[in-house]
Enzyme design. Structure first.
Site: not given
Ligand code: DPN
Ligand code: ZN
Length: 492
Positions: A269, A281, A314-315, A346, A446
């Site tokens: 993403h 991220d 994605e977020e 990711d 984040h």
């Molecule tokens: N999906 C995520 C993000 O972009 O914030 C990160 C994530 C993945 C966090 C898997 C925890 C477990």
């Molecule tokens: Zn992410």
């Protein structure tokens, strides 16, 4: 046809090896066919990937500190990716999509005379408050843990018109809210029972719910401390939002060569959160697949087509990748069938990293989501590579918590790499990879501190090379995953 061609290339390569390697010849003849072309694990380096991260950081700096969906920082990130791709001979395309999203108009919580520290998470499916909020006395259940899971926990407490303050634990958030509301509370504050924020969901709508908000353990303790200090035992929770339609886009690019009937997809993403530049991220995944695209374009002919995707939004809930897959399901299911496997990246440069591989074979974690056939073999591309170079790795839960979710929900095999987000590093992991046990794998997850100074270059280098290797290996053959023989029938 191509099968024979590939076979003869391999034979002459092996022969060359025989002449050059001398004493190694006996094992060389028994070895499986070598991939042609240069070894991408030597070319998709952390150093090259870092150059793209510097570009993403500069973009964030020039655009208000982030690269989030709908911002000029996202647009500039996409333009950067597109310009690098074009220089390497790709023809990137944007896939636009629209979606609805809540926009917050007011969100505030005061209690016992303090403004409660955020983040505040209105519980999913809980109602809004009237403008100006709900104000009432702070009331707590009588059970020792303050879980408030049963009517008995509220017996003897006058909760009428109150704002309930309860701890996470013992029962579902929905049960806490229904129980407090039945006892007369007009709003519910739920604090975490472990360090960190709490983002609760009530599962589904229910007219019996009252407005509910999740706060961190630390914020809950701050309220209790203020109460103990004699703070006014009153709370006001104010929350209104409305739904708006947004538009964003994915960036997609496919190799010019390779069989378009047997496509290997790599995705990452491209959007950051609003709160920061999103360099780990997910600048890292975006940059790593970008450099992989650059190097793959220079590596000679491919058996299978490779398609790269930089996902939008994605977020906000895996929106771009879900749109891509759902669009194929609805409008071009045969094209979806042509995707041999999907690799997701990711966060691959976490400062307190582990070298994690999505655990498709569930050797460490039971997956809470479907694991399509071929995922185990996809995982093995990474784990075999790490084993072959003596690089330790750990399993990372095959959780669906990123852009592979829509793929696995529709039967496409997947795996991927992950160096960690909000998970806590264990002693065991610290012994293997170094770093600090007991804190998060990415303490800047984040936040505004997810910047170029907080990317681990060792992790980035290890993961980038693995991504390059996987792309090259699967461009050569996906036979182990889906049985398609390079150059075989229907594959030319
Ligand atoms: N999906 C995520 C993000 O972009 O914030 C990160 C994530 C993945 C966090 C898997 C925890 C477990
Ligand atoms: Zn992410």
């Amino acid at each position: 046809m191509r099968r024979q061609l590939a076979g003869s290339t391999v034979a002459s390569a092996a022969l060359a090896g025989l002449v050059l390697a001398g004493a190694l010849a006996p094992s060389a003849t028994a070895a499986p066919p070598e991939m042609p072309g240069k070894d991408l694990s030597k070319h998709v380096t952390g150093e090259r990937v870092f150059k793209h991260l510097e570009a993403f950081q500069a973009i964030a700096d020039a655009h208000g500190g982030n690269r989030a969906m709908g911002t000029s920082g996202y647009e500039a990130s996409a333009e950067y990716v597109e310009s690098v791709l074009r220089k390497s001979g790709y023809t990137p395309e944007r896939q636009y999509f629209t979606f609805e999203q809540d926009v917050v108009d007011a969100l505030a919580l005061t209690a016992a005379g303090i403004e409660v520290p955020g983040p505040l998470y209105p519980a999913e499916f809980s109602p809004q408050t009237p403008q100006g909020g709900v104000t009432g006395p702070i009331v707590q259940p009588s059970d020792a843990m303050k879980h408030g899971c049963t009517a008995a926990d509220w017996a003897g407490v006058d909760a009428t018109g109150g704002v309930a303050l309860v701890s996470r634990g013992s029962c579902a958030f929905s049960v806490k809210v229904l129980t407090a509301s039945a006892a007369g509370a007009e709003a519910v504050i739920i604090y975490n029972n472990v360090s960190g924020p709490l983002n609760p969901t009530l599962g589904a709508e229910d007219p019996a719910y009252v407005p509910a908000v999740g706060i961190s353990l630390e914020a809950g303790q701050a309220i209790l401390a203020a109460l103990a200090d004699g703070g006014d035992p009153v709370a006001t929770y104010d929350y209104q939002s409305h739904v708006e339609e947004f538009e964003s886009f994915n960036v997609l690019a496919s190799t010019r060569t390779g069989d378009p009937d047997n496509v290997v997809m790599l995705g990452a993403h491209l959007d950051s959160v609003e709160d920061g530049p999103g360099i780990n991220d997910n600048g890292t995944g975006s940059a790593a697949i970008l450099e992989t695209a650059v190097q793959l374009a220079r590596s000679g002919p491919l058996n299978n087509q490779v398609r790269f995707a930089w996902w939008g939004a994605e977020e906000l809930g895996l929106i771009g990748s879900t749109h891509y897959v759902n669009d194929l399901v609805a409008n071009d299911p045969e094209e979806l069938d042509r995707i041999a496997t999907y690799l997701n990246f990711d966060m691959v440069g976490s400062p307190n990293y582990t070298i994690g591989v999505y655990d498709a074979n569930e050797s460490t974690y039971d997956a809470p989501v479907p694991v399509p056939a071929g995922s185990v073999e996809t995982e093995a591309v990474f784990t075999d590579y790490f084993d072959s170079i003596g690089q330790p790795w750990v399993d990372s839960e095959f959780s669906g918590r990123s852009d592979y979710q829509a793929f696995i929900n529709n039967g496409i095999p997947a795996s991927g790499l992950f160096t960690g987000a909000d998970g806590i590093k264990t002693e065991e992991e610290a012994a293997i990879f170094g770093g600090t046990a007991g804190i998060r794998l990415d303490p800047n997850y984040h936040t505004p501190a997810d910047d170029i100074t907080n990317v681990d270059k060792t992790a980035l280098d290890i993961m980038s090379r693995a991504i390059g290797h996987a792309a090259q290996k699967l461009a050569w053959s996906t036979e182990a995953i889906n049985g398609v023989v390079p150059g075989g029938p229907g594959n030319s």
